[in-house]
Write an enzyme that holds these catalytic residues in place. Structure first.
Site, PDB file in Angstrom:
ATOM      1  N   ASN A 180      53.521  60.151  54.176  1.00  0.00           N
ATOM      2  CA  ASN A 180      53.443  58.453  53.049  1.00  0.00           C
ATOM      3  C   ASN A 180      52.305  57.660  53.238  1.00  0.00           C
ATOM      4  O   ASN A 180      50.962  58.064  53.940  1.00  0.00           O
ATOM      5  CB  ASN A 180      54.406  57.308  53.878  1.00  0.00           C
ATOM      6  CG  ASN A 180      54.599  55.822  52.629  1.00  0.00           C
ATOM      7  OD1 ASN A 180      54.597  56.368  51.272  1.00  0.00           O
ATOM      8  ND2 ASN A 180      54.351  55.333  53.689  1.00  0.00           N
ATOM      9  N   HIS A 211      50.000  53.904  53.256  1.00  0.00           N
ATOM     10  CA  HIS A 211      50.449  52.524  53.215  1.00  0.00           C
ATOM     11  C   HIS A 211      49.217  51.758  52.440  1.00  0.00           C
ATOM     12  O   HIS A 211      48.591  52.169  53.336  1.00  0.00           O
ATOM     13  CB  HIS A 211      51.266  52.461  54.258  1.00  0.00           C
ATOM     14  CG  HIS A 211      51.534  51.104  54.431  1.00  0.00           C
ATOM     15  ND1 HIS A 211      52.845  50.276  53.878  1.00  0.00           N
ATOM     16  CD2 HIS A 211      50.531  49.698  55.020  1.00  0.00           C
ATOM     17  CE1 HIS A 211      52.572  49.000  54.451  1.00  0.00           C
ATOM     18  NE2 HIS A 211      51.657  48.777  54.579  1.00  0.00           N
ATOM     19  N   ASP A 250      56.865  52.952  56.968  1.00  0.00           N
ATOM     20  CA  ASP A 250      55.283  52.892  57.699  1.00  0.00           C
ATOM     21  C   ASP A 250      55.562  53.282  59.040  1.00  0.00           C
ATOM     22  O   ASP A 250      54.613  52.201  60.012  1.00  0.00           O
ATOM     23  CB  ASP A 250      54.678  51.420  57.304  1.00  0.00           C
ATOM     24  CG  ASP A 250      55.259  51.121  55.592  1.00  0.00           C
ATOM     25  OD1 ASP A 250      54.842  51.997  55.257  1.00  0.00           O
ATOM     26  OD2 ASP A 250      55.355  50.077  55.262  1.00  0.00           O
TER      27      ASP A 250
HETATM   28  C1  GRF Z   1      50.556  52.356  46.752  1.00  0.00           C
HETATM   29  O1  GRF Z   1      49.841  50.979  46.684  1.00  0.00           O
HETATM   30  C2  GRF Z   1      50.615  52.829  47.710  1.00  0.00           C
HETATM   31  O2  GRF Z   1      50.090  52.665  48.838  1.00  0.00           O
HETATM   32  C3  GRF Z   1      52.126  52.399  47.855  1.00  0.00           C
HETATM   33  O3  GRF Z   1      52.863  52.391  46.969  1.00  0.00           O
HETATM   34  C4  GRF Z   1      51.336  52.057  45.622  1.00  0.00           C
HETATM   35  C5  GRF Z   1      51.964  53.262  44.690  1.00  0.00           C
HETATM   36  O4  GRF Z   1      50.860  53.133  43.440  1.00  0.00           O
HETATM   37  N1  GRF Z   1      53.043  53.159  48.906  1.00  0.00           N
HETATM   38  P1  GRF Z   1      50.870  54.273  42.810  1.00  0.00           P
HETATM   39  O5  GRF Z   1      52.547  54.329  41.580  1.00  0.00           O
HETATM   40  O6  GRF Z   1      50.567  55.187  43.354  1.00  0.00           O
HETATM   41  O7  GRF Z   1      49.794  53.587  42.178  1.00  0.00           O
END
Ligand code: GRF
Length: 204
Positions: free
Chosen positions: A104, A106, A147
């Site tokens: 993931n 974050h 997370d």
């Molecule tokens: C990103 O900020 C990621 O870190 C979080 O959700 C957001 C997704 O943005 N988990 P995108 O859909 O990749 O533009």
């Protein structure tokens, strides 16, 4: 060649960074088998289709309690080793955590500003409210808690006085997220990520 799938739910800019990195060779020895979104309106689905990648929508709001079972069944149709969460806001079923490597991204330096309730702009709002001068992004293995799980890569990003959550979000994406996530996929695809008995990642 490692096959992997991407789970999304939003705009898919991290997905785009991965697609571009596969095309340009930044990610070596890996190919994307599918993109699944839990939200029909996610632009991530369009990005997948535009790039000839199988795009599947499993609408979580309609599927409700059936969502996890459908997700597990759909993923089982593909022969993937790794699942990448890129803006996927749902808790991953334990069964999937056992079966696949899952990572993931974050948008903060875990363990700060993470966990339940810290998603999207809320993360950056909390960073600005606290007044910390450094934030960033983290790629980690997923272990079934929000997370949480062994940290693979982190990158710091400066917080500037006068930032809005939107400005900070954009800087974190540009300077950290869009680089870190493809880098982590490349490391895993090429056998360079080891997790020791204490849950600490060693990049070899
Ligand atoms: C990103 O900020 C990621 O870190 C979080 O959700 C957001 C997704 O943005 N988990 P995108 O859909 O990749 O533009």
């Amino acid at each position: 060649m490692m096959k992997f799938g991407v789970l999304c739910g939003g705009g898919g800019t991290n997905l785009q960074a991965i697609i571009d990195a596969v095309k340009s060779g930044v990610i070596k020895n890996a190919e994307i088998s599918f993109v699944i979104s839990n939200n029909a309106d996610a632009y991530a689905l369009e990005r997948a289709r535009n790039n000839g990648i199988t795009a599947v929508c499993l609408p979580s709001k309609e599927l409700k309690g059936d969502f996890n079972a459908k997700l597990i069944d759909k993923i089982a149709e593909f022969d993937v080793e790794l699942i990448v969460l890129a803006g996927f806001m749902k808790m991953i079923p334990a069964e999937l955590c056992k079966k696949y490597k899952i990572i993931n991204i974050h948008p903060s330096l875990i363990p700060s500003f993470c966990g339940a309730g810290f998603y999207g702009l809320k993360v950056h709002e909390a960073v600005l409210e606290k007044g910390v001068k450094v934030t960033g992004a983290t790629v980690h293995f997923v272990d079934g808690e929000y997370d949480h799980g062994p940290i693979i890569l982190q990158k710091a990003v400066e917080v500037k006085y006068g930032d809005t959550p939107e400005i900070l979000q954009k800087r974190v994406m540009e300077e950290a997220e869009w680089k870190l996530l493809p880098a982590a996929v490349d490391l895993i695809a090429n056998g360079k990520v080891l997790v020791d008995e204490n849950g600490i990642v060693k990049i070899v």
